[in-house]
Scaffold this motif. Structure first.
Motif, PDB file in Angstrom:
ATOM      1  N   ALA A 140       0.822  -1.179   0.124  1.00  0.00           N
ATOM      2  CA  ALA A 140       0.001   0.084  -0.181  1.00  0.00           C
ATOM      3  C   ALA A 140       0.635   1.033  -0.081  1.00  0.00           C
ATOM      4  CB  ALA A 140      -0.884  -0.077   1.105  1.00  0.00           C
ATOM      5  N   GLY A 141       2.136   1.031  -0.024  1.00  0.00           N
ATOM      6  CA  GLY A 141       2.858   2.242   0.210  1.00  0.00           C
ATOM      7  C   GLY A 141       3.134   3.119   1.736  1.00  0.00           C
ATOM      8  N   GLN A 142       2.562   2.409   2.577  1.00  0.00           N
ATOM      9  CA  GLN A 142       2.692   3.016   3.949  1.00  0.00           C
ATOM     10  C   GLN A 142       4.093   2.656   4.422  1.00  0.00           C
ATOM     11  OE1 GLN A 142      -0.420   0.773   5.605  1.00  0.00           O
ATOM     12  NE2 GLN A 142      -2.203   2.100   4.713  1.00  0.00           N
ATOM     13  N   LEU A 143       4.695   1.576   4.160  1.00  0.00           N
ATOM     14  CA  LEU A 143       6.092   1.331   4.470  1.00  0.00           C
ATOM     15  C   LEU A 143       6.992   1.237   3.294  1.00  0.00           C
ATOM     16  CD1 LEU A 143       5.581  -1.426   7.347  1.00  0.00           C
ATOM     17  CD2 LEU A 143       6.112   0.996   7.625  1.00  0.00           C
ATOM     18  N   ASP A 144       8.284   1.525   3.369  1.00  0.00           N
ATOM     19  CA  ASP A 144       9.131   1.129   2.336  1.00  0.00           C
ATOM     20  C   ASP A 144       9.586  -0.047   2.234  1.00  0.00           C
ATOM     21  OD1 ASP A 144       9.332   4.218   1.553  1.00  0.00           O
ATOM     22  OD2 ASP A 144      10.138   4.503   3.512  1.00  0.00           O
ATOM     23  N   ALA A 145       9.727  -0.699   3.216  1.00  0.00           N
ATOM     24  CA  ALA A 145      10.272  -2.045   3.502  1.00  0.00           C
ATOM     25  C   ALA A 145       9.849  -2.666   4.632  1.00  0.00           C
ATOM     26  CB  ALA A 145      11.616  -2.082   3.211  1.00  0.00           C
ATOM     27  N   ALA A 146       9.859  -4.048   4.750  1.00  0.00           N
ATOM     28  CA  ALA A 146       9.771  -4.836   6.156  1.00  0.00           C
ATOM     29  C   ALA A 146      10.541  -5.964   6.106  1.00  0.00           C
ATOM     30  CB  ALA A 146       8.197  -5.318   5.949  1.00  0.00           C
ATOM     31  N   VAL A 147      10.749  -6.369   7.316  1.00  0.00           N
ATOM     32  CA  VAL A 147      11.498  -7.589   7.524  1.00  0.00           C
ATOM     33  C   VAL A 147      10.371  -8.407   8.253  1.00  0.00           C
ATOM     34  CG1 VAL A 147      13.133  -8.710   8.968  1.00  0.00           C
ATOM     35  CG2 VAL A 147      13.527  -6.350   8.262  1.00  0.00           C
ATOM     36  N   VAL A 148      10.149  -9.488   7.068  1.00  0.00           N
ATOM     37  CA  VAL A 148       8.971 -10.560   7.584  1.00  0.00           C
ATOM     38  C   VAL A 148       9.629 -11.872   7.243  1.00  0.00           C
ATOM     39  CG1 VAL A 148       7.484  -8.801   6.958  1.00  0.00           C
ATOM     40  CG2 VAL A 148       8.247 -10.377   4.939  1.00  0.00           C
ATOM     41  N   GLU A 149       8.696 -12.951   7.738  1.00  0.00           N
ATOM     42  CA  GLU A 149       8.957 -14.160   7.718  1.00  0.00           C
ATOM     43  C   GLU A 149       8.822 -14.702   6.200  1.00  0.00           C
ATOM     44  OE1 GLU A 149       8.328 -17.341  10.724  1.00  0.00           O
ATOM     45  OE2 GLU A 149       7.013 -16.076  11.450  1.00  0.00           O
ATOM     46  N   LEU A 150       9.436 -15.383   5.645  1.00  0.00           N
ATOM     47  CA  LEU A 150       9.487 -15.846   4.299  1.00  0.00           C
ATOM     48  C   LEU A 150       8.529 -17.212   4.456  1.00  0.00           C
ATOM     49  CD1 LEU A 150      13.095 -15.502   2.941  1.00  0.00           C
ATOM     50  CD2 LEU A 150      11.204 -14.135   2.624  1.00  0.00           C
ATOM     51  N   PRO A 151       7.889 -17.762   3.047  1.00  0.00           N
ATOM     52  CA  PRO A 151       8.166 -17.270   1.881  1.00  0.00           C
ATOM     53  C   PRO A 151       7.708 -15.993   1.460  1.00  0.00           C
ATOM     54  CG  PRO A 151       6.552 -19.020   1.717  1.00  0.00           C
ATOM     55  CD  PRO A 151       6.923 -18.810   3.240  1.00  0.00           C
ATOM     56  N   VAL A 152       7.908 -15.310   0.299  1.00  0.00           N
ATOM     57  CA  VAL A 152       7.162 -14.257  -0.370  1.00  0.00           C
ATOM     58  C   VAL A 152       6.981 -14.529  -1.869  1.00  0.00           C
ATOM     59  CG1 VAL A 152       7.423 -12.044  -0.769  1.00  0.00           C
ATOM     60  CG2 VAL A 152       8.070 -12.679   1.294  1.00  0.00           C
ATOM     61  N   ARG A 153       5.936 -14.731  -2.221  1.00  0.00           N
ATOM     62  CA  ARG A 153       5.855 -15.076  -3.474  1.00  0.00           C
ATOM     63  C   ARG A 153       4.892 -13.912  -4.391  1.00  0.00           C
ATOM     64  NH1 ARG A 153       3.828 -21.026  -2.235  1.00  0.00           N
ATOM     65  NH2 ARG A 153       5.915 -21.927  -1.093  1.00  0.00           N
ATOM     66  N   GLN A 284      18.740   3.400  -1.210  1.00  0.00           N
ATOM     67  CA  GLN A 284      18.839   3.437   0.030  1.00  0.00           C
ATOM     68  C   GLN A 284      18.500   1.850   0.407  1.00  0.00           C
ATOM     69  OE1 GLN A 284      16.951   5.833  -1.521  1.00  0.00           O
ATOM     70  NE2 GLN A 284      18.291   7.793  -0.727  1.00  0.00           N
ATOM     71  N   LEU A 285      17.416   1.305  -0.336  1.00  0.00           N
ATOM     72  CA  LEU A 285      17.015  -0.010   0.320  1.00  0.00           C
ATOM     73  C   LEU A 285      18.086  -0.840  -0.539  1.00  0.00           C
ATOM     74  CD1 LEU A 285      13.302   0.343  -1.050  1.00  0.00           C
ATOM     75  CD2 LEU A 285      14.006  -0.136   1.269  1.00  0.00           C
ATOM     76  N   THR A 286      18.500  -0.801  -1.463  1.00  0.00           N
ATOM     77  CA  THR A 286      19.816  -1.775  -1.654  1.00  0.00           C
ATOM     78  C   THR A 286      20.877  -1.336  -0.933  1.00  0.00           C
ATOM     79  OG1 THR A 286      20.524  -0.234  -3.716  1.00  0.00           O
ATOM     80  CG2 THR A 286      19.019  -1.541  -4.219  1.00  0.00           C
ATOM     81  N   ALA A 287      21.124  -0.479  -0.769  1.00  0.00           N
ATOM     82  CA  ALA A 287      22.348  -0.186   0.329  1.00  0.00           C
ATOM     83  C   ALA A 287      22.167  -0.873   1.795  1.00  0.00           C
ATOM     84  CB  ALA A 287      22.610   1.612   0.690  1.00  0.00           C
ATOM     85  N   LEU A 288      20.830  -0.626   2.218  1.00  0.00           N
ATOM     86  CA  LEU A 288      20.483  -1.274   3.249  1.00  0.00           C
ATOM     87  C   LEU A 288      20.741  -2.989   3.189  1.00  0.00           C
ATOM     88  CD1 LEU A 288      19.202  -1.516   6.201  1.00  0.00           C
ATOM     89  CD2 LEU A 288      17.219  -1.345   5.216  1.00  0.00           C
ATOM     90  N   ALA A 289      20.178  -3.445   2.167  1.00  0.00           N
ATOM     91  CA  ALA A 289      20.282  -4.978   1.882  1.00  0.00           C
ATOM     92  C   ALA A 289      21.634  -5.293   1.890  1.00  0.00           C
ATOM     93  CB  ALA A 289      19.771  -5.346   0.578  1.00  0.00           C
ATOM     94  N   ARG A 290      22.619  -4.509   1.033  1.00  0.00           N
ATOM     95  CA  ARG A 290      24.074  -4.652   1.177  1.00  0.00           C
ATOM     96  C   ARG A 290      24.806  -4.650   2.681  1.00  0.00           C
ATOM     97  NH1 ARG A 290      25.177  -0.876  -1.854  1.00  0.00           N
ATOM     98  NH2 ARG A 290      26.260   0.451  -0.345  1.00  0.00           N
ATOM     99  N   LEU A 291      24.330  -3.863   3.392  1.00  0.00           N
ATOM    100  CA  LEU A 291      24.947  -3.637   4.752  1.00  0.00           C
ATOM    101  C   LEU A 291      24.550  -4.944   5.634  1.00  0.00           C
ATOM    102  CD1 LEU A 291      24.250   0.210   5.337  1.00  0.00           C
ATOM    103  CD2 LEU A 291      26.541  -0.925   5.286  1.00  0.00           C
ATOM    104  N   LEU A 292      23.264  -5.156   5.604  1.00  0.00           N
ATOM    105  CA  LEU A 292      22.695  -6.371   6.106  1.00  0.00           C
ATOM    106  C   LEU A 292      23.649  -7.636   5.851  1.00  0.00           C
ATOM    107  CD1 LEU A 292      18.815  -5.951   6.180  1.00  0.00           C
ATOM    108  CD2 LEU A 292      20.351  -5.966   8.153  1.00  0.00           C
TER     109      LEU A 292
END
Length: 307
Positions: A140-153, A284-292
């Motif tokens: 919905a665009g209320q969040l830019d990203a989320a840390v959630v349990e997989l799977p994501v399809r 910013q999101l790809t930088a966060l993924a790289r840092l993680l």
């Protein structure tokens, strides 16, 4: 009306999630004494005890639980307004990422957040998302990203980073016969009533949380839905239900009336992922993924320990 500081509200909301002064201090980047001061200040302004503290545990009072439920939407709405204001302000303001999460935010994650701010001028705005609605706020665009349990399809979502997999354990009451045995077999899940998350998650995601049947084809009963982890643990402690949880949650949510058991034959681990809308991928999101990825590559995680 007594003035209530936003920092005090933020502190209480984080404490309500962690139920631990040390972890709350780590998330907020302050000392434990500062957490105590903020909570005490809010209690003075509200005029009622919000947190029950003992030498062994921390919990919300009845008034505190109600206050958190009522104030969280207002706080999140304010955070959204501030984010949009900064976006409109243009250059000179820190970019913000609104990130949702399930459960706790671990040390390697908070370190990645600090690195993102220090080297990329990105500030994190965190909020807990409902157990059974892992994707809705991002879609919905209320969040830019989320840390959630997989799977994501979901075709519209990208999984930018996959956290190390973790064991899944069975939570049962200490009075349950399985607790005395010390472990369970996957076929024994059919004798329990497993709680399940309530929400709008797709069927495949729900089935990954609570299997419909054992490998032998025996149906697994799941008659009760839960909105929060604490609600699920309370039902488990009553002796009538069980709940499948990841090992990190079990090690952070210890209770004298609940036992966490390894399950023989339950080979599918629990794994979290950082997700975002594919059409809103940003540097910013790809930088966060790289840092993680860098943080978790740096730390070797022993088998059976939390992320």
């Amino acid at each position: 009306m007594n003035q209530v500081h936003v920092q005090e509200i933020e502190c209480l909301l984080v404490l309500a999630e962690e139920l631990h002064f040390g972890r709350t201090a780590a998330r907020l980047g302050c000392s434990q004494s500062r957490v105590s001061q903020l909570v005490a200040g809010l209690e003075r302004r509200v005029g009622v005890r919000l947190v029950d503290r003992t030498s062994r545990s921390v919990g919300l009072s009845r008034f505190g639980a109600q206050f958190v439920t009522e104030v969280r939407p207002a706080y999140e709405a304010l955070a959204t307004v501030l984010t949009r204001a900064r976006e409109r302000a243009g250059s000179g303001a820190l970019c913000q990422l609104r990130v949702g999460f399930h459960g706790s935010v671990y040390e390697e994650v908070t370190e990645a957040f600090r690195q993102l701010r220090a080297h990329h001028d990105v500030m994190m705005v965190l909020s807990e998302i409902p157990l059974g609605s892992p994707f809705s706020a991002v879609l919905a665009g209320q969040l830019d990203a989320a840390v959630v349990e997989l799977p994501v399809r979901e075709p519209a979502l990208t999984t930018g980073f996959r956290f190390p997999p973790q064991d899944r354990l069975l939570a049962v009451a200490t009075s349950h016969p399985l607790a005395r045995a010390g472990r369970a077999h996957i076929e024994e899940l059919a004798a329990l009533d497993l709680v399940h998350p309530i929400g709008d998650a797709p069927d495949y995601w729900m089935v990954a949380r609570v299997p419909r049947s054992t490998p032998a084809g025996v149906p697994i009963r799941s008659s009760v839905g839960i909105a929060t982890v604490q609600e699920g643990l309370a039902l488990v402690a009553s002796g009538e239900h069980g709940m499948l949880v990841c090992r990190p949650l079990a090690e952070r949510a210890t209770r004298s009336d609940v036992r966490y058991l390894p399950v023989d034959g339950l080979d599918e681990p629990s794994q979290m992922g950082l997700i975002w809308r594919t059409d809103r991928t940003s540097r910013q999101l790809t930088a966060l993924a790289r840092l993680l990825d860098e943080e978790f590559s740096r730390v070797k995680i022993p088998e059976g320990l939390p992320v």
